[in-house]
Design an enzyme around this catalytic site. Sequence first.
Site, PDB file in Angstrom:
ATOM      1  N   MET A  17      48.302  39.610  35.315  1.00  0.00           N
ATOM      2  CA  MET A  17      48.493  38.720  36.463  1.00  0.00           C
ATOM      3  C   MET A  17      49.808  39.080  37.141  1.00  0.00           C
ATOM      4  O   MET A  17      50.747  39.537  36.494  1.00  0.00           O
ATOM      5  CB  MET A  17      48.485  37.257  36.028  1.00  0.00           C
ATOM      6  N   PHE A  18      49.847  38.909  38.437  1.00  0.00           N
ATOM      7  CA  PHE A  18      51.017  39.181  39.280  1.00  0.00           C
ATOM      8  C   PHE A  18      51.349  40.667  39.382  1.00  0.00           C
ATOM      9  O   PHE A  18      52.462  41.024  39.751  1.00  0.00           O
ATOM     10  CB  PHE A  18      52.244  38.375  38.809  1.00  0.00           C
ATOM     11  N   GLY A  20      49.482  42.692  41.376  1.00  0.00           N
ATOM     12  CA  GLY A  20      49.072  43.117  42.706  1.00  0.00           C
ATOM     13  C   GLY A  20      47.637  43.589  42.810  1.00  0.00           C
ATOM     14  O   GLY A  20      47.290  44.308  43.742  1.00  0.00           O
ATOM     15  N   LYS A  21      46.772  43.167  41.890  1.00  0.00           N
ATOM     16  CA  LYS A  21      45.375  43.603  41.901  1.00  0.00           C
ATOM     17  C   LYS A  21      44.644  43.152  43.162  1.00  0.00           C
ATOM     18  O   LYS A  21      44.026  43.963  43.843  1.00  0.00           O
ATOM     19  CB  LYS A  21      44.630  43.076  40.666  1.00  0.00           C
ATOM     20  N   GLU A  89      38.356  39.443  40.702  1.00  0.00           N
ATOM     21  CA  GLU A  89      38.311  38.641  39.474  1.00  0.00           C
ATOM     22  C   GLU A  89      37.052  38.962  38.667  1.00  0.00           C
ATOM     23  O   GLU A  89      36.351  38.079  38.169  1.00  0.00           O
ATOM     24  CB  GLU A  89      38.398  37.137  39.791  1.00  0.00           C
ATOM     25  N   VAL A  90      36.787  40.245  38.527  1.00  0.00           N
ATOM     26  CA  VAL A  90      35.551  40.718  37.899  1.00  0.00           C
ATOM     27  C   VAL A  90      35.441  40.285  36.434  1.00  0.00           C
ATOM     28  O   VAL A  90      34.326  40.188  35.904  1.00  0.00           O
ATOM     29  CB  VAL A  90      35.412  42.252  38.073  1.00  0.00           C
ATOM     30  N   GLN A  91      36.560  39.984  35.793  1.00  0.00           N
ATOM     31  CA  GLN A  91      36.518  39.571  34.384  1.00  0.00           C
ATOM     32  C   GLN A  91      35.800  38.237  34.196  1.00  0.00           C
ATOM     33  O   GLN A  91      35.362  37.929  33.098  1.00  0.00           O
ATOM     34  CB  GLN A  91      37.932  39.497  33.789  1.00  0.00           C
ATOM     35  N   CYS A 183      56.030  41.870  29.183  1.00  0.00           N
ATOM     36  CA  CYS A 183      55.899  43.186  28.557  1.00  0.00           C
ATOM     37  C   CYS A 183      55.357  42.986  27.135  1.00  0.00           C
ATOM     38  O   CYS A 183      55.258  41.857  26.643  1.00  0.00           O
ATOM     39  CB  CYS A 183      57.249  43.915  28.534  1.00  0.00           C
TER      40      CYS A 183
END
Length: 194
Positions: A17-18, A20-21, A89-91, A183
């Site tokens: 998340m965050f 830039g997808k 949001e393909v997941q 991370c």
Amino acid sequence: MYLMNQNGWIEVICGSMFSGKSEELIRRIRRTQFAKQHAIVFKPCIDNRYSEEDVVSHNGLKVKAVPVSASKDIFNHVTEEMDVIAIDEVQFFDGDIVEVVQVLANRGYRVIVAGLDQDFRGLPFGQVPQLMAIAEHVTKLQAVCSECGSPASRTQRLIDGEPAAFDDPIILVGASESYEPRCRHCHAVPTKQR
């Protein structure tokens, strides 16, 4: 991207998340519009964070989208004059999404999908790993860790400011109120083996 001599291929945009997808998906769709190509964008009905009929990035970019409940519903909206099919949001889509994407690419469409490759536990999410395996192009984006500033490939779910437990429900639609980029070293999932 490489010059493709044949029509029909799959592009996957993934990351935490965050990272830039959605922004990258919107950028690619806008480029197709400049090229006078016909594109249609889909999103799962479950994703209603910012808008029910738009794909919206966290920084406010948006593009019109068709919300669908099931993967195979996508076929009801695709016409022959389309060049590009995009899915955000393909997941969140059901297991049929892999077959749907394959069929569309085999029919000659450029198919661009974007989604999380890992869930909040750091495990492969939904059908995204399968889509990555069959794609011609995979773009893996990273965010910046909200704790230390390193490249972030994980999504930290927070409940009342604390990391969510490993056995919490996988799907919880939310934004910065529920999630942070982390991370590998700052990502925490209580009760999970390290």
